[in-house]
Design a protein around this motif. Structure first.
Motif, mmCIF file in Angstrom:
data_model
loop_
_atom_site.group_PDB
_atom_site.id
_atom_site.type_symbol
_atom_site.label_atom_id
_atom_site.label_comp_id
_atom_site.label_asym_id
_atom_site.label_seq_id
_atom_site.Cartn_x
_atom_site.Cartn_y
_atom_site.Cartn_z
ATOM 1 N N UNK A 1 110.635 76.288 63.005
ATOM 2 C CA UNK A 1 111.092 76.940 64.219
ATOM 3 C C UNK A 1 112.497 76.507 64.573
ATOM 4 N N UNK A 2 113.011 77.060 65.646
ATOM 5 C CA UNK A 2 114.348 76.720 66.127
ATOM 6 C C UNK A 2 114.274 76.394 67.617
ATOM 7 N N UNK A 3 115.289 75.695 68.118
ATOM 8 C CA UNK A 3 115.352 75.400 69.550
ATOM 9 C C UNK A 3 116.775 75.515 70.056
ATOM 10 N N UNK A 4 116.885 75.826 71.326
ATOM 11 C CA UNK A 4 118.177 75.885 72.003
ATOM 12 C C UNK A 4 118.061 75.195 73.352
ATOM 13 N N UNK A 5 119.088 74.487 73.729
ATOM 14 C CA UNK A 5 119.132 73.829 75.035
ATOM 15 C C UNK A 5 120.297 74.423 75.818
ATOM 16 N N UNK A 6 119.983 75.048 76.942
ATOM 17 C CA UNK A 6 121.008 75.681 77.766
ATOM 18 C C UNK A 6 121.270 74.841 79.000
ATOM 19 N N UNK A 7 122.527 74.435 79.150
ATOM 20 C CA UNK A 7 122.891 73.624 80.309
ATOM 21 C C UNK A 7 123.024 74.507 81.546
ATOM 22 N N UNK A 8 122.342 74.117 82.593
ATOM 23 C CA UNK A 8 122.451 74.771 83.885
ATOM 24 C C UNK A 8 123.162 73.831 84.854
ATOM 25 N N UNK B 1 122.035 72.256 87.389
ATOM 26 C CA UNK B 1 121.241 71.087 87.782
ATOM 27 C C UNK B 1 120.529 70.401 86.615
ATOM 28 N N UNK B 2 120.758 70.856 85.401
ATOM 29 C CA UNK B 2 120.058 70.236 84.290
ATOM 30 C C UNK B 2 120.085 71.083 83.032
ATOM 31 N N UNK B 3 119.026 70.972 82.229
ATOM 32 C CA UNK B 3 118.959 71.617 80.921
ATOM 33 C C UNK B 3 117.628 72.341 80.753
ATOM 34 N N UNK B 4 117.701 73.581 80.278
ATOM 35 C CA UNK B 4 116.504 74.354 79.935
ATOM 36 C C UNK B 4 116.341 74.375 78.424
ATOM 37 N N UNK B 5 115.125 74.119 77.973
ATOM 38 C CA UNK B 5 114.816 74.094 76.547
ATOM 39 C C UNK B 5 114.003 75.334 76.182
ATOM 40 N N UNK B 6 114.405 75.990 75.090
ATOM 41 C CA UNK B 6 113.618 77.102 74.554
ATOM 42 C C UNK B 6 113.310 76.805 73.093
ATOM 43 N N UNK B 7 112.037 76.812 72.758
ATOM 44 C CA UNK B 7 111.596 76.515 71.386
ATOM 45 C C UNK B 7 110.846 77.722 70.846
ATOM 46 N N UNK B 8 111.247 78.182 69.663
ATOM 47 C CA UNK B 8 110.571 79.297 68.999
ATOM 48 C C UNK B 8 109.916 78.771 67.725
ATOM 49 N N UNK B 9 108.602 78.925 67.634
ATOM 50 C CA UNK B 9 107.855 78.455 66.467
ATOM 51 C C UNK B 9 107.455 79.629 65.575
ATOM 52 N N UNK B 10 107.490 79.402 64.273
ATOM 53 C CA UNK B 10 107.072 80.419 63.317
ATOM 54 C C UNK B 10 105.683 80.135 62.745
ATOM 55 N N UNK B 11 105.154 78.979 63.043
ATOM 56 C CA UNK B 11 103.775 78.664 62.637
ATOM 57 C C UNK B 11 103.215 77.643 63.627
#
Length: 394
Positions: free
Chosen positions: A345-352, A354-364
């Protein structure tokens, strides 16, 4: 010929990249020196080291680079900024010096400027080497300023009938900030780096500082005769089984230079079959490859430019080639979710604000999916940013 399985290769590379367990701060030279750590985009090397030594803070990493100076950042393999132990400068710098009739790494794009100027590469390189030693006594902030400062210092040494052309706006995309001379310097700085004439100094905000190896370390860079051998050994140990084309791609060099370097350790390697193809390993690595060991860490969130992801046989990391474009981008890669040496899978961390949002996409699916939340939280803490939330998509 030995046939190696996918599991054996993954296990071995986790081991050689020091991702099989957590390491101590006392091991940092060994970890960073395994194959160097890319630092583009800025901070990539910090994430890579964090994944091997979670107990090392950002401030401690800065100390290693800027205070203790046990580590150094300079343009290295593929012409990119790389962090490596200063004690191994001959491997990550001097080994890359091109020999006669070998094109220099990274410089193929200079031909547009050379054609415009109707000047020879070697002539311009010699002129730059006359003025760049001035960095022994100063530091220059920002790459743009470095390019133009050196181009201005070269101007009096450029043939008089070429000086107007030298000062024309660059044809490489930033004519408002760069001249043709500045563009020439930009390409030639990589060969200068491998001769120890320019390195990265301490970063000031978002701008890097540049000075000479001598000014930064207090001594000149001294090439060593076995530097090429040591670099090829590092590559084969970290990325074997591999072939010479893999090495050329990893180094970003010409086939001629790559083959010359590769052949320096030909007596130390042996052929194997990997994924149905002939490849080579160091003979000294055979036993460990054939006897995989258990790993203490199975699930990792690696940064998108971790050296582990520089494997040229990308099907080892992810057999489904349709997913490769999601992992390896043209500019900035996402982070990856690594499970037992496979990208799942892949992940992205977006800085806001007040902090950081994490999005993780899994393929299995994986058995310890909840652990991903803990990994995201730990990474945010390392970056000293509050974790706002973690979204996992399958």
């Amino acid at each position: 010929m030995i046939e190696l399985s996918l599991e054996q290769i993954r296990n071995f590379r986790l081991y050689t990249h020091h991702l099989d367990r957590i390491f101590a701060k006392t091991d940092i030279d060994k970890l960073v020196g395994a194959c160097g750590m890319q630092n583009t985009p800025p901070g990539a090397w910090e994430t890579a080291l964090y994944n091997r030594v979670p107990g090392c803070s950002l401030s401690e990493m800065d100390d290693l680079l800027y205070t203790e100076k046990s580590l150094l950042q300079a343009w290295s393999l593929r012409g990119i900024p790389v962090v490596f132990p200063i004690s191994q400068s001959h491997i990550f710098l001097s080994a890359l010096i091109a020999e006669e009739e070998e094109p220099w790494i990274y410089t193929s794009g200079i031909s547009l400027a050379l054609d415009f100027l109707q000047m020879d590469f070697n002539d311009l390189f010699r002129i730059l080497q006359q003025v760049i030693p001035q960095l022994d006594d100063c530091a220059i902030m920002s790459k743009t300023s470095l390019d133009q400062t050196l181009a201005d210092r070269m101007l009096p040494l450029i043939p008089e009938n070429k000086r107007v052309l030298w000062s024309q706006p660059s044809m490489y995309g930033s004519p408002d900030k760069q001249t043709v001379g500045g563009a020439v310097v930009s390409f030639l700085l990589r060969p200068c780096a491998w001769k120890g004439l320019v390195v990265f100094g301490e970063r000031q905000g978002t701008s890097p500082m540049f000075t000479s190896y001598k000014n930064w370390t207090g001594r000149s860079l001294i090439p060593e005769k076995d530097a090429c051998k040591e670099l090829v050994r590092k590559y084969l140990h970290c990325y074997g089984p591999a072939n010479v084309n893999h090495f050329v791609s990893w180094l970003g060099c010409s086939g001629k230079q790559g083959r010359r370097m590769w052949n320096t350790v030909s007596e130390e390697m042996e052929p194997v079959s990997a994924l149905g193809k002939k490849a080579y390993i160091l003979s000294s690595d055979r036993e460990r490859l054939l006897q995989p060991d258990s790993t203490e860490r199975e699930l990792l969130l690696l940064g998108g430019h971790d050296p582990f992801l520089d494997q040229r046989d990308r099907e080892v990391l992810q057999p489904d080639k349709t997913l490769h474009k999601q992992i390896w981008k043209l500019v900035t890669n996402p982070g990856v979710v690594l499970y037992r040496g496979e990208i799942i899978g892949i992940w992205n961390a977006k800085k806001e604000k007040n902090g950081m949002d994490f999005t993780i996409t899994l393929w299995k699916s994986i058995p310890d999916r909840p652990y991903l939340y803990a990994l995201a939280e730990a990474y945010a803490a390392f970056r000293q940013i509050r974790l706002l939330g973690v979204e996992i998509m399958i």
